[in-house]
Motif scaffolding. Structure first.
Motif, PDB file in Angstrom:
ATOM      1  N   SER A 291      -0.723  10.192   1.373  1.00 50.35           N
ATOM      2  CA  SER A 291      -1.704  10.337   2.443  1.00 50.35           C
ATOM      3  C   SER A 291      -1.146   9.849   3.775  1.00 50.35           C
ATOM      4  CB  SER A 291      -2.960   9.536   2.106  1.00 50.35           C
ATOM      5  OG  SER A 291      -3.865   9.538   3.196  1.00 50.35           O
ATOM      6  N   LEU A 292      -1.296  10.680   4.812  1.00 45.61           N
ATOM      7  CA  LEU A 292      -1.073  10.209   6.169  1.00 45.61           C
ATOM      8  C   LEU A 292      -2.382   9.548   6.608  1.00 45.61           C
ATOM      9  CD1 LEU A 292       1.034  12.956   7.976  1.00 45.61           C
ATOM     10  CD2 LEU A 292       1.777  10.827   6.911  1.00 45.61           C
ATOM     11  N   ASN A 293      -2.404   8.246   6.520  1.00 48.41           N
ATOM     12  CA  ASN A 293      -3.615   7.450   6.638  1.00 48.41           C
ATOM     13  C   ASN A 293      -3.846   7.021   8.080  1.00 48.41           C
ATOM     14  OD1 ASN A 293      -5.338   5.027   6.548  1.00 48.41           O
ATOM     15  ND2 ASN A 293      -5.095   5.154   4.330  1.00 48.41           N
ATOM     16  N   GLY A 294      -5.082   7.129   8.527  1.00 50.11           N
ATOM     17  CA  GLY A 294      -5.415   6.764   9.894  1.00 50.11           C
ATOM     18  C   GLY A 294      -5.168   5.321  10.247  1.00 50.11           C
ATOM     19  N   PHE A 295      -5.081   4.445   9.257  1.00 57.41           N
ATOM     20  CA  PHE A 295      -4.822   3.033   9.520  1.00 57.41           C
ATOM     21  C   PHE A 295      -3.335   2.728   9.714  1.00 57.41           C
ATOM     22  CE2 PHE A 295      -8.878   2.263   6.950  1.00 57.41           C
ATOM     23  CZ  PHE A 295      -9.656   2.184   8.085  1.00 57.41           C
ATOM     24  N   TYR A 296      -2.485   3.696   9.424  1.00 60.85           N
ATOM     25  CA  TYR A 296      -1.035   3.442   9.459  1.00 60.85           C
ATOM     26  C   TYR A 296      -0.330   4.542  10.243  1.00 60.85           C
ATOM     27  CZ  TYR A 296      -2.453   0.342   5.714  1.00 60.85           C
ATOM     28  OH  TYR A 296      -3.089  -0.628   4.976  1.00 60.85           O
ATOM     29  N   GLN A 297      -0.660   4.659  11.519  1.00 59.48           N
ATOM     30  CA  GLN A 297      -0.135   5.758  12.324  1.00 59.48           C
ATOM     31  C   GLN A 297       1.117   5.318  13.097  1.00 59.48           C
ATOM     32  OE1 GLN A 297      -3.012   8.609  14.044  1.00 59.48           O
ATOM     33  NE2 GLN A 297      -4.596   7.169  13.446  1.00 59.48           N
ATOM     34  N   LYS A 298       2.171   5.057  12.344  1.00 59.02           N
ATOM     35  CA  LYS A 298       3.458   4.726  12.939  1.00 59.02           C
ATOM     36  C   LYS A 298       4.542   5.523  12.223  1.00 59.02           C
ATOM     37  CE  LYS A 298       2.162   0.135  14.559  1.00 59.02           C
ATOM     38  NZ  LYS A 298       2.478  -1.313  14.564  1.00 59.02           N
ATOM     39  N   ARG A 299       5.549   5.935  12.983  1.00 60.99           N
ATOM     40  CA  ARG A 299       6.593   6.810  12.437  1.00 60.99           C
ATOM     41  C   ARG A 299       7.294   6.195  11.237  1.00 60.99           C
ATOM     42  NH1 ARG A 299       7.523   7.742  18.021  1.00 60.99           N
ATOM     43  NH2 ARG A 299       9.099   6.112  18.021  1.00 60.99           N
ATOM     44  N   ARG A 300       7.527   4.897  11.296  1.00 61.47           N
ATOM     45  CA  ARG A 300       8.289   4.281  10.204  1.00 61.47           C
ATOM     46  C   ARG A 300       7.549   4.357   8.878  1.00 61.47           C
ATOM     47  NH1 ARG A 300       6.468  -0.244  13.167  1.00 61.47           N
ATOM     48  NH2 ARG A 300       5.258  -1.761  11.971  1.00 61.47           N
ATOM     49  N   TYR A 301       6.215   4.393   8.929  1.00 57.85           N
ATOM     50  CA  TYR A 301       5.449   4.524   7.686  1.00 57.85           C
ATOM     51  C   TYR A 301       5.672   5.892   7.052  1.00 57.85           C
ATOM     52  CZ  TYR A 301       2.944   0.365   9.340  1.00 57.85           C
ATOM     53  OH  TYR A 301       2.621  -0.892   9.792  1.00 57.85           O
ATOM     54  N   VAL A 302       5.864   6.912   7.885  1.00 55.00           N
ATOM     55  CA  VAL A 302       6.100   8.259   7.360  1.00 55.00           C
ATOM     56  C   VAL A 302       7.407   8.288   6.579  1.00 55.00           C
ATOM     57  CG1 VAL A 302       6.403  10.690   7.956  1.00 55.00           C
ATOM     58  CG2 VAL A 302       4.798   9.284   9.260  1.00 55.00           C
ATOM     59  N   SER A 303       8.451   7.723   7.154  1.00 53.08           N
ATOM     60  CA  SER A 303       9.739   7.657   6.457  1.00 53.08           C
ATOM     61  C   SER A 303       9.607   6.893   5.153  1.00 53.08           C
ATOM     62  CB  SER A 303      10.793   6.986   7.348  1.00 53.08           C
ATOM     63  OG  SER A 303      11.128   7.793   8.441  1.00 53.08           O
ATOM     64  N   ALA A 304       8.867   5.796   5.187  1.00 50.53           N
ATOM     65  CA  ALA A 304       8.722   4.973   3.984  1.00 50.53           C
ATOM     66  C   ALA A 304       7.983   5.728   2.885  1.00 50.53           C
ATOM     67  CB  ALA A 304       7.987   3.678   4.333  1.00 50.53           C
ATOM     68  N   LEU A 305       6.891   6.401   3.253  1.00 52.17           N
ATOM     69  CA  LEU A 305       6.124   7.154   2.260  1.00 52.17           C
ATOM     70  C   LEU A 305       6.969   8.258   1.636  1.00 52.17           C
ATOM     71  CD1 LEU A 305       2.684   7.544   4.053  1.00 52.17           C
ATOM     72  CD2 LEU A 305       3.123   6.223   1.985  1.00 52.17           C
ATOM     73  N   ALA A 306       7.652   9.020   2.487  1.00 55.24           N
ATOM     74  CA  ALA A 306       8.448  10.133   1.986  1.00 55.24           C
ATOM     75  C   ALA A 306       9.602   9.663   1.116  1.00 55.24           C
ATOM     76  CB  ALA A 306       8.971  10.959   3.160  1.00 55.24           C
ATOM     77  N   SER A 307      10.094   8.465   1.387  1.00 53.64           N
ATOM     78  CA  SER A 307      11.251   7.953   0.639  1.00 53.64           C
ATOM     79  C   SER A 307      10.925   7.612  -0.807  1.00 53.64           C
ATOM     80  CB  SER A 307      11.786   6.697   1.328  1.00 53.64           C
ATOM     81  OG  SER A 307      10.912   5.594   1.107  1.00 53.64           O
ATOM     82  N   GLY A 308       9.654   7.306  -1.089  1.00 54.96           N
ATOM     83  CA  GLY A 308       9.295   6.866  -2.434  1.00 54.96           C
ATOM     84  C   GLY A 308       9.557   5.401  -2.684  1.00 54.96           C
ATOM     85  N   ILE A 309      10.129   4.701  -1.717  1.00 54.93           N
ATOM     86  CA  ILE A 309      10.467   3.294  -1.920  1.00 54.93           C
ATOM     87  C   ILE A 309       9.228   2.431  -2.166  1.00 54.93           C
ATOM     88  CG2 ILE A 309      11.432   1.250  -0.765  1.00 54.93           C
ATOM     89  CD1 ILE A 309      13.546   3.095   0.436  1.00 54.93           C
ATOM     90  N   PRO A 310       8.102   2.627  -1.425  1.00 49.78           N
ATOM     91  CA  PRO A 310       6.921   1.818  -1.738  1.00 49.78           C
ATOM     92  C   PRO A 310       6.465   1.965  -3.191  1.00 49.78           C
ATOM     93  CG  PRO A 310       6.647   2.894   0.375  1.00 49.78           C
ATOM     94  CD  PRO A 310       7.864   3.488  -0.262  1.00 49.78           C
ATOM     95  N   LEU A 311       6.572   3.190  -3.740  1.00 53.78           N
ATOM     96  CA  LEU A 311       6.183   3.398  -5.131  1.00 53.78           C
ATOM     97  C   LEU A 311       7.126   2.656  -6.059  1.00 53.78           C
ATOM     98  CD1 LEU A 311       5.545   7.234  -4.889  1.00 53.78           C
ATOM     99  CD2 LEU A 311       3.821   5.443  -4.929  1.00 53.78           C
ATOM    100  N   LYS A 312       8.413   2.682  -5.730  1.00 53.80           N
ATOM    101  CA  LYS A 312       9.384   1.985  -6.557  1.00 53.80           C
ATOM    102  C   LYS A 312       9.110   0.482  -6.553  1.00 53.80           C
ATOM    103  CE  LYS A 312      12.652   3.743  -8.052  1.00 53.80           C
ATOM    104  NZ  LYS A 312      12.971   4.342  -9.369  1.00 53.80           N
ATOM    105  N   LEU A 313       8.782  -0.038  -5.385  1.00 49.83           N
ATOM    106  CA  LEU A 313       8.492  -1.476  -5.288  1.00 49.83           C
ATOM    107  C   LEU A 313       7.223  -1.858  -6.049  1.00 49.83           C
ATOM    108  CD1 LEU A 313       9.346  -2.055  -1.519  1.00 49.83           C
ATOM    109  CD2 LEU A 313      10.710  -2.721  -3.502  1.00 49.83           C
ATOM    110  N   MET A 314       6.286  -0.887  -6.185  1.00 47.78           N
ATOM    111  CA  MET A 314       5.062  -1.142  -6.955  1.00 47.78           C
ATOM    112  C   MET A 314       5.254  -0.845  -8.442  1.00 47.78           C
ATOM    113  SD  MET A 314       1.956   0.133  -4.487  1.00 47.78           S
ATOM    114  CE  MET A 314       2.589   1.766  -4.212  1.00 47.78           C
ATOM    115  N   GLY A 315       6.469  -0.440  -8.815  1.00 50.23           N
ATOM    116  CA  GLY A 315       6.751  -0.191 -10.232  1.00 50.23           C
ATOM    117  C   GLY A 315       6.270   1.144 -10.720  1.00 50.23           C
ATOM    118  N   ARG A 316       6.061   2.118  -9.826  1.00 50.16           N
ATOM    119  CA  ARG A 316       5.577   3.446 -10.247  1.00 50.16           C
ATOM    120  C   ARG A 316       6.730   4.428 -10.384  1.00 50.16           C
ATOM    121  NH1 ARG A 316      -0.032   4.349  -6.794  1.00 50.16           N
ATOM    122  NH2 ARG A 316      -1.062   2.442  -7.454  1.00 50.16           N
TER     123      ARG A 316
END
Length: 316
Positions: A291-316
């Motif tokens: 989700s491109l979330n209205g609470f996180y409207q910064k370019r770096r969040y887009v790169s992070a989401l697309a990278s899958g790294i947040p999911l990896k850090l959450m163990g998914r």
């Protein structure tokens, strides 16, 4: 963690419009600005992504791995601002996108309960409602009480018969001088507008049921009708049978294995959830989206989401 990126990503959006000043905005997570969408597409281009139509995903996911990752864009519910604001941004970046159409919203026959509720709780000073244990008075003196009331209504709608619960909320709104179907007509593209959008070379329409109810809470026969008639409606508008469907709400509680099976049997080649994740081969009837979330409207969040790294850090 470069391998976390996978083959690509599907993004989900709802509203795309200029930011509005609201002291109580319970649906703010569902809207981003055109400026942020433009920035997101620029960042993804910089990061090496190629923008693809959603209906190409089965072929892309079955092909050998390698090459540039893809990004597909989807917008749920068919809001007018998708055409007024998002289209120009997608044109600028030559980005294909899919708008998922809810028949009842487009025809103005069904209300959007979370939009109705936001208007009601902003305007009323207090309301009375029966959540199942008798009539209660809810004071709405400030954002805290408004948020508490919004959460209670959301639990009520998801816990009981959804159609009946929404009808009861609509009645309460009308008692307070608010017409829920007027809100829908102000927000959602009408059939003629959807037809015009569908003629654009970058745009496609997908199915999003008739009433936007959680399919997993319906009988199998009802769920099938919701999905099939929605596809019939899009085909009647465009002359093309939609390849894709988005499950309303898209959570595990709202759609599961039964709905994925129905999507396959009804001929959908792509079916998407709102569950966070990156698409993998062989699972096109139950694809995750970021989700491109209205609470996180910064370019770096887009790169992070697309990278899958947040999911990896959450163990998914």
């Amino acid at each position: 963690m470069r391998q976390s990126r996978g083959r690509g990503v599907i993004f989900t959006l709802h509203h795309v419009r200029p930011q509005r000043a609201e002291t109580f905005a319970p649906n703010a997570h569902l809207e981003i600005t055109p400026h942020f969408l433009d920035a997101a597409l620029r960042r993804l281009t910089r990061d090496g992504y190629r923008f693809v139509p959603l209906d190409e995903l089965p072929a892309l996911l079955s092909a050998p791995e390698g090459g540039r990752p893809f990004a597909a864009f989807t917008l749920d519910d068919g809001y007018i601002n998708n055409m007024e604001y998002a289209l120009a941004v997608f044109e600028r970046h030559r980005t294909p996108f899919t708008v998922f159409v809810t028949k009842g919203f487009a025809e103005g026959s069904h209300s959007i309960w979370w939009e109705t509720l936001a208007v009601l709780l902003r305007q009323a000073k207090e309301i009375r409602f029966d959540f199942g244990r008798g009539s209660e008075r809810l004071a709405l003196d400030g954002p805290r009480q408004q948020w508490e009331a919004f959460d209670r209504f959301a639990r009520y709608i998801h816990r009981f018969d959804e159609a009946r619960a929404v009808a009861t909320l609509d009645m309460l709104a009308r008692e307070n001088g608010i017409e829920p179907t007027d809100i829908v007509r102000d927000l959602v593209m009408r059939p003629a507008q959807l037809q015009r959008l569908a003629r654009h070379p970058l745009a496609a329409l997908g199915a999003h049921t008739i009433s936007h109810r959680a399919l997993a809470r319906l009988s199998e026969a009802e769920a099938r009708i919701e999905m099939e008639v929605s596809a019939d409606y899009v085909e009647a508008l465009t002359g093309v049978r939609p390849a894709a469907i988005a499950y309303p709400y898209g959570t595990p509680e709202a759609a599961g294995a039964r709905e994925a099976g129905l999507a396959g049997r009804l001929g959908f080649s792509v079916a998407v959830t709102t569950q966070p994740g990156l698409p993998a081969a062989g699972k096109t009837s139950y694809l995750p989206r970021m989700s491109l979330n209205g609470f996180y409207q910064k370019r770096r969040y887009v790169s992070a989401l697309a990278s899958g790294i947040p999911l990896k850090l959450m163990g998914r």
